[in-house]
Design an enzyme around this catalytic site. Structure first.
Site, PDB file in Angstrom:
ATOM      1  CB  CYS A 157      -1.013  -0.006   1.134  1.00  0.00           C
ATOM      2  SG  CYS A 157      -0.401  -0.510   2.750  1.00  0.00           S
ATOM      3  NE  ARG A 188       2.496  -8.959   5.342  1.00  0.00           N
ATOM      4  CZ  ARG A 188       1.192  -8.746   5.198  1.00  0.00           C
ATOM      5  NH1 ARG A 188       0.335  -9.537   5.836  1.00  0.00           N
ATOM      6  NH2 ARG A 188       0.748  -7.767   4.437  1.00  0.00           N
ATOM      7  CD  GLN A 217      -0.430  -8.746   0.761  1.00  0.00           C
ATOM      8  OE1 GLN A 217      -0.021  -7.620   0.495  1.00  0.00           O
ATOM      9  NE2 GLN A 217      -1.072  -9.020   1.878  1.00  0.00           N
ATOM     10  CG  ASP A 244      -2.100  -5.573  -1.807  1.00  0.00           C
ATOM     11  OD1 ASP A 244      -3.199  -5.664  -1.251  1.00  0.00           O
ATOM     12  OD2 ASP A 244      -1.066  -5.215  -1.230  1.00  0.00           O
ATOM     13  CG  HIS A 284      -3.850  -0.321  -2.143  1.00  0.00           C
ATOM     14  ND1 HIS A 284      -2.849  -1.181  -2.543  1.00  0.00           N
ATOM     15  CD2 HIS A 284      -4.029  -0.548  -0.808  1.00  0.00           C
ATOM     16  CE1 HIS A 284      -2.429  -1.879  -1.501  1.00  0.00           C
ATOM     17  NE2 HIS A 284      -3.126  -1.524  -0.447  1.00  0.00           N
ATOM     18  CE  LYS A 305      -9.180  -7.502   9.403  1.00  0.00           C
ATOM     19  NZ  LYS A 305      -7.923  -8.252   9.225  1.00  0.00           N
ATOM     20  CG  HIS A 353      -5.814  -0.795   2.389  1.00  0.00           C
ATOM     21  ND1 HIS A 353      -4.438  -0.747   2.454  1.00  0.00           N
ATOM     22  CD2 HIS A 353      -6.254   0.392   2.897  1.00  0.00           C
ATOM     23  CE1 HIS A 353      -4.064   0.407   2.988  1.00  0.00           C
ATOM     24  NE2 HIS A 353      -5.149   1.106   3.256  1.00  0.00           N
TER      25      HIS A 353
END
Length: 654
Positions: free
Chosen positions: A348, A377, A395, A397, A399, A481, A527
């Site tokens: 992000c 991670r 991911q 991902d 945004h 979320k 997100h």
């Protein structure tokens, strides 16, 4: 003091005598109803009521009732351990999903025979019907009574600020000790620091079983001593426990780590390090199909693809706000040219830089940026688990940057998109979880904006018609979320897609767009992780399908099996036609007998087998065999090709 109390029971006002307990008011037998809610707070049945109390039963078959049974069983286990191993020091013993555990500091690790002895002693304690008795104590008194328990003494110092699992021991405010008393003599048999509540008697524990033992660091930190943890399960009946144990047997058969090796999909070489999987060609095919599908769906939905690097200056995560709260989950920093860098744990902040790279107009919004981004991670070694908990992941991902006015509609559209994608992958039993902030100081930003964001998510979730559960305190530090919780083929729940509403990061990065009136406005940031990570989602799918992927995902979709060597060229021609339609097909030309080839294809969980012998060749046909074992003989080749192509295109399971 009045001799009467006015209470509310089952929605109706009742008058009871002073000194009446919750159990007496509920006429609880300690087997069906094992605790009570008094003014919304779980209490023992022995809790004395006060005037004005609202009392509700906690049934043993409810989630809260099961948790109380499991917590009580953990105490019984700890008592048994200390009777059999007097040198054992107590850690914590909370209920967890489907069971409980207790941590012990012992000189040697527990072995299977030790667990059998502990379980036998537990059954004796349950049969004795020992009473759980709550006793408030002061801090100094608790320290004196637990002087020989160093870990409990540490917890006393954490009172009011303990983590969730530790809070079952100390909670906040008044400390309490639970005594296990002999039912006849009232003699003290064992005691533990605990917030409670507990079942009234050990006889209120209908069914339990010890499962396994293993190492666990005290309070989850590798800097602390390693304790021995014993895991168990407990249920409201033997039948329910048997159901769960059968589920575990089925889950073991579906374990994606086992299937990944058997089907040659992926592996975890120790040379790479914990939590770093590699994908073999067949696993790579599944990944490619998943990613190609998502690229197509996102392109159709107006997403724009971006790409960002694997490393960045540490200062980027200071700007985003991640570093103070997320540093322990990142790999350690390293230095290049006098500047501190980190491998990225999320995408992000970099997407914010893409938004900020030039001036933006309201006409561009919603702006939907997506990326298959590699992130890293530092998961603790004790929680790394196959593909479902890794240290290196990809991911899917996205945004999304919107105006305030577009926010609700975009979230609504996004949730529909997420659910339709999950359904295409064969998951269709969902509920939603709304994670919000609590009083912790980890949450940043204006509480009023948090409230606005939370209510926007709540409204969309409610309008979806799906069950909505609250998760207080579970939000990210920057915003609330929605997470989609999906049940797999054997009823287990997995947290999959997440939608997070963020009114904080755009401010921290100074993101702006020019509004229709010419003013500069801050966008809303959403997100979205749909798979969560490609690795984890593939692990979930492997277990959901037990490795028998639907044809569109199967690494090998068709295997041609010649009855004799002379029939192989005919099937090679059929395979060529299938490949022209994009079908992944192999012809088994090994020296194995036909029945062995069929067994090999079934073991590899190939959706379709095409067999051919003299009669098939003469008729321009094949014997069409399904993964289920069904077989249709004499199917014309073109008809077989059409059926396979349609099954792949429709994403149907066979």
């Amino acid at each position: 003091m009045s001799a009467e109390l006015h209470i509310t029971l089952a929605g109706a006002e009742r008058v009871v005598a002073a000194g009446t307990t919750a159990g007496a008011a509920l006429e609880a037998d300690g087997r069906t109803v094992i605790a009570a809610k008094v003014n919304g707070e779980a209490r023992d049945l022995a809790h004395e009521l006060a005037d004005g109390d609202v009392v509700e039963p906690i049934e043993i078959s409810s989630e809260e009732g099961r948790a109380i049974v499991r917590h009580s069983t953990a105490h019984v286990m700890a008592q048994a351990v200390q009777e059999l191993f007097p040198e054992a020091k107590l850690g914590i013993g909370p209920p967890v999903d489907n069971g409980f555990y207790y941590d012990f500091d012992v000189p040697q690790a527990f072995n299977p025979d030790d667990l059998k002895r502990v379980e036998k002693r537990m059954r004796e304690i349950v049969k004795e019907g020992q009473l759980f008795s709550r006793r408030p104590v002061g801090d100094d008194e608790a320290r004196a009574e637990l002087a020989g328990e160093p870990y409990k003494l540490e917890l006393i110092g954490l009172k009011g600020g303990a983590a969730d699992e530790e809070s079952v021991e100390v909670g906040a405010g008044q400390l309490t000790i639970y005594d296990n008393l002999d039912a006849k003599s009232g003699e003290l048999r064992w005691k533990d620091l605990c917030r409670g509540p507990h079942v009234p008697s050990t006889r209120s524990i209908p069914a339990f079983k010890l499962m396994r033992s293993g190492g666990a660091y005290w309070r989850g930190s590798e800097k602390n001593p390693q304790l021995q943890r014993i895991y168990g399960t407990a249920w409201e009946s033997r039948d329910k426990q048997d159901e769960y144990l059968k589920l575990l047997e089925e889950a073991e058969k579906r374990d994606h780590r086992k299937l990944g090796a058997e089907l040659d999909l992926f592996s975890f070489p120790p040379e790479l390090g914990s939590g770093l999987p590699i994908f073999h060609p067949k696993g790579g095919i599944i990944r490619k199909e998943m990613e190609d599908y998502m690229r197509r769906r996102q392109a159709e939905a107006g997403y724009e693809f971006v790409n960002t690097p694997h490393i960045t200056k540490s200062s980027l995560f200071e700007t985003s706000g991640h570093l103070p709260w997320y540093a322990d989950d990142m790999f350690p920093a390293f230095e290049l040219e006098g500047v501190e860098y980190r491998v990225k744990p999320m995408n992000c902040p970099m997407h914010n830089l893409i938004f900020r790279a030039r001036g933006r107009s309201y006409r561009e919004l919603p702006l939907r940026l997506c990326e298959f981004g590699s992130v890293y991670r530092y998961e603790k070694s004790g929680v790394v688990h196959g593909l479902t908990r890794v240290r290196g992941m990809t991911q899917d991902d996205a945004h999304i940057y919107t105006t305030r006015e577009q926010m609700a509609e975009e979230i609504q559209s996004l949730l529909r998109f997420v659910l339709s994608v999950l359904r295409d992958f064969g998951l269709d039993d969902f509920y939603l979880e709304l994670s919000t902030r609590d009083d912790s100081d980890k949450f940043i930003g204006d509480p009023a904006e948090w409230e606005e964001a939370t209510e926007a998510l709540r409204q969309v979730a409610t309008e979806s018609g799906l069950t909505l559960k609250d998760d207080p305190g579970g939000a990210a530090f920057y915003g609330p979320k929605i997470s989609v919780q999906a049940k797999d083929a054997i009823g287990r729940t997995w947290q999959l897609s997440t939608i997070q509403l963020d009114l904080n990061q755009p401010k921290r990065f100074g993101l702006e767009y020019q509004a229709a009136d010419g003013s500069r406005q801050t966008p809303v940031m959403i997100h979205r992780a749909l798979f969560g990570s490609v690795e984890r989602f593939l692990g979930v799918l492997t277990e959901h399908y037990a490795g028998a992927f639907p044809p569109w995902l199967a690494p090998v979709q068709v295997v041609g099996i010649p009855i004799a060597e002379a029939h192989a060229p005919y099937l090679q021609d059929v395979a060529k036609k299938l490949r022209e339609h994009g079908i992944r097909v192999e012809v088994d030309t090994s020296d194995d007998r036909m029945q062995k080839k069929i067994r090999n294809a079934q073991k590899a969980k190939v959706p379709f087998m095409l067999l051919a012998g003299d009669d098939d060749i003469a008729g321009g046909a094949v014997s069409f065999r399904y993964r289920s074992g069904e077989q249709n003989n004499g199917v014309p080749v073109e008809q077989a090709i059409t059926e396979i192509v349609q099954a792949v295109e429709r994403r149907v399971q066979v």
